[in-house]
Design a protein around this motif. Structure first.
Motif, PDB file in Angstrom:
ATOM      1  N   MET A  23      17.632  13.168  21.943  1.00  0.00           N
ATOM      2  CA  MET A  23      17.500  13.711  23.273  1.00  0.00           C
ATOM      3  C   MET A  23      18.132  12.751  24.269  1.00  0.00           C
ATOM      4  O   MET A  23      17.918  11.544  24.191  1.00  0.00           O
ATOM      5  N   GLU A  24      18.887  13.273  25.181  1.00  0.00           N
ATOM      6  CA  GLU A  24      19.514  12.453  26.210  1.00  0.00           C
ATOM      7  C   GLU A  24      18.450  11.880  27.140  1.00  0.00           C
ATOM      8  O   GLU A  24      17.504  12.569  27.504  1.00  0.00           O
ATOM      9  N   SER A  25      18.638  10.615  27.501  1.00  0.00           N
ATOM     10  CA  SER A  25      17.719   9.973  28.439  1.00  0.00           C
ATOM     11  C   SER A  25      18.456   8.864  29.183  1.00  0.00           C
ATOM     12  O   SER A  25      19.215   8.115  28.580  1.00  0.00           O
ATOM     13  N   PRO A  26      18.195   8.733  30.476  1.00  0.00           N
ATOM     14  CA  PRO A  26      18.813   7.661  31.235  1.00  0.00           C
ATOM     15  C   PRO A  26      18.022   6.358  31.185  1.00  0.00           C
ATOM     16  O   PRO A  26      18.403   5.370  31.795  1.00  0.00           O
ATOM     17  N   CYS A  27      16.928   6.343  30.442  1.00  0.00           N
ATOM     18  CA  CYS A  27      16.057   5.173  30.390  1.00  0.00           C
ATOM     19  C   CYS A  27      16.815   3.953  29.878  1.00  0.00           C
ATOM     20  O   CYS A  27      17.509   4.012  28.861  1.00  0.00           O
ATOM     21  N   ILE A  28      16.665   2.821  30.603  1.00  0.00           N
ATOM     22  CA  ILE A  28      17.265   1.568  30.159  1.00  0.00           C
ATOM     23  C   ILE A  28      16.191   0.481  29.978  1.00  0.00           C
ATOM     24  O   ILE A  28      16.479  -0.699  30.026  1.00  0.00           O
ATOM     25  N   LEU A  29      14.940   0.924  29.812  1.00  0.00           N
ATOM     26  CA  LEU A  29      13.793   0.046  29.556  1.00  0.00           C
ATOM     27  C   LEU A  29      13.481  -0.901  30.712  1.00  0.00           C
ATOM     28  O   LEU A  29      12.953  -1.986  30.506  1.00  0.00           O
ATOM     29  N   ILE A  30      13.819  -0.507  31.914  1.00  0.00           N
ATOM     30  CA  ILE A  30      13.380  -1.217  33.111  1.00  0.00           C
ATOM     31  C   ILE A  30      12.427  -0.256  33.804  1.00  0.00           C
ATOM     32  O   ILE A  30      12.805   0.471  34.710  1.00  0.00           O
ATOM     33  N   CYS A  31      11.222  -0.191  33.300  1.00  0.00           N
ATOM     34  CA  CYS A  31      10.270   0.839  33.707  1.00  0.00           C
ATOM     35  C   CYS A  31       9.325   0.305  34.774  1.00  0.00           C
ATOM     36  O   CYS A  31       8.271  -0.233  34.473  1.00  0.00           O
ATOM     37  N   SER A  32       9.755   0.452  36.000  1.00  0.00           N
ATOM     38  CA  SER A  32       8.957   0.008  37.137  1.00  0.00           C
ATOM     39  C   SER A  32       9.346   0.878  38.323  1.00  0.00           C
ATOM     40  O   SER A  32      10.532   1.084  38.578  1.00  0.00           O
ATOM     41  N   ILE A  33       8.344   1.403  39.032  1.00  0.00           N
ATOM     42  CA  ILE A  33       8.587   2.324  40.126  1.00  0.00           C
ATOM     43  C   ILE A  33       8.655   1.579  41.464  1.00  0.00           C
ATOM     44  O   ILE A  33       7.783   0.773  41.777  1.00  0.00           O
ATOM     45  N   ASP A  34       9.678   1.866  42.238  1.00  0.00           N
ATOM     46  CA  ASP A  34       9.841   1.314  43.578  1.00  0.00           C
ATOM     47  C   ASP A  34       8.846   2.014  44.503  1.00  0.00           C
ATOM     48  O   ASP A  34       8.899   3.230  44.665  1.00  0.00           O
ATOM     49  N   ASP A  35       7.930   1.258  45.094  1.00  0.00           N
ATOM     50  CA  ASP A  35       6.917   1.847  45.970  1.00  0.00           C
ATOM     51  C   ASP A  35       7.536   2.538  47.178  1.00  0.00           C
ATOM     52  O   ASP A  35       7.010   3.531  47.674  1.00  0.00           O
ATOM     53  N   LYS A  36       8.631   2.031  47.637  1.00  0.00           N
ATOM     54  CA  LYS A  36       9.279   2.570  48.847  1.00  0.00           C
ATOM     55  C   LYS A  36       9.894   3.954  48.604  1.00  0.00           C
ATOM     56  O   LYS A  36       9.739   4.863  49.409  1.00  0.00           O
ATOM     57  N   THR A  37      10.596   4.124  47.485  1.00  0.00           N
ATOM     58  CA  THR A  37      11.298   5.383  47.216  1.00  0.00           C
ATOM     59  C   THR A  37      10.599   6.275  46.200  1.00  0.00           C
ATOM     60  O   THR A  37      10.892   7.468  46.125  1.00  0.00           O
TER      61      THR A  37
ATOM     62  N   THR B 183       9.994  18.054  28.303  1.00  0.00           N
ATOM     63  CA  THR B 183       9.805  19.496  28.485  1.00  0.00           C
ATOM     64  C   THR B 183      11.007  20.163  29.136  1.00  0.00           C
ATOM     65  O   THR B 183      11.105  21.386  29.151  1.00  0.00           O
ATOM     66  N   TYR B 184      11.933  19.373  29.688  1.00  0.00           N
ATOM     67  CA  TYR B 184      13.111  19.925  30.348  1.00  0.00           C
ATOM     68  C   TYR B 184      14.129  20.418  29.327  1.00  0.00           C
ATOM     69  O   TYR B 184      14.239  19.868  28.228  1.00  0.00           O
ATOM     70  N   THR B 185      14.909  21.394  29.733  1.00  0.00           N
ATOM     71  CA  THR B 185      16.015  21.846  28.895  1.00  0.00           C
ATOM     72  C   THR B 185      17.145  20.820  28.999  1.00  0.00           C
ATOM     73  O   THR B 185      17.156  19.978  29.908  1.00  0.00           O
ATOM     74  N   SER B 186      18.115  20.925  28.114  1.00  0.00           N
ATOM     75  CA  SER B 186      19.268  20.019  28.168  1.00  0.00           C
ATOM     76  C   SER B 186      19.992  20.147  29.499  1.00  0.00           C
ATOM     77  O   SER B 186      20.417  19.150  30.077  1.00  0.00           O
ATOM     78  N   LEU B 187      20.109  21.363  30.008  1.00  0.00           N
ATOM     79  CA  LEU B 187      20.774  21.583  31.293  1.00  0.00           C
ATOM     80  C   LEU B 187      19.992  20.922  32.428  1.00  0.00           C
ATOM     81  O   LEU B 187      20.581  20.267  33.294  1.00  0.00           O
ATOM     82  N   GLU B 188      18.674  21.041  32.417  1.00  0.00           N
ATOM     83  CA  GLU B 188      17.856  20.396  33.450  1.00  0.00           C
ATOM     84  C   GLU B 188      18.001  18.880  33.387  1.00  0.00           C
ATOM     85  O   GLU B 188      18.141  18.219  34.420  1.00  0.00           O
ATOM     86  N   ARG B 189      17.994  18.319  32.178  1.00  0.00           N
ATOM     87  CA  ARG B 189      18.148  16.864  32.030  1.00  0.00           C
ATOM     88  C   ARG B 189      19.517  16.409  32.538  1.00  0.00           C
ATOM     89  O   ARG B 189      19.624  15.422  33.262  1.00  0.00           O
TER      90      ARG B 189
END
Length: 73
Positions: free
Chosen positions: A1-15, A33-39
């Protein structure tokens, strides 16, 4: 499955976006749960999103923790 994850998993509080991939928490949680097109549509938006994200995570990232644990730290 396609994923943009680069293992820097931290959320910016500002954005509300992940420092590593630019996705929101909801997008990350629902990714499988997304389709390939949605991803692909979301992934096309990510470079522009990342321009608005501060590049300094406020806590240890998953990648940093994994390296530290692998090295016995």
């Amino acid at each position: 499955m396609e994923s943009p994850c680069i293992l820097i998993c931290s959320i910016d509080d500002k954005t509300g976006l992940c420092f590593g991939c630019g996705r929101t928490r909801d997008e990350i949680g629902l990714w499988t749960t997304y389709t390939s097109l949605e991803r692909r549509t979301i992934m096309a938006e990510l470079p522009a999103r990342l321009q608005n994200v501060e590049r300094k995570p406020r806590r240890e990232t998953r990648r940093t923790r994994m390296v530290r644990e692998r090295e016995g730290g």
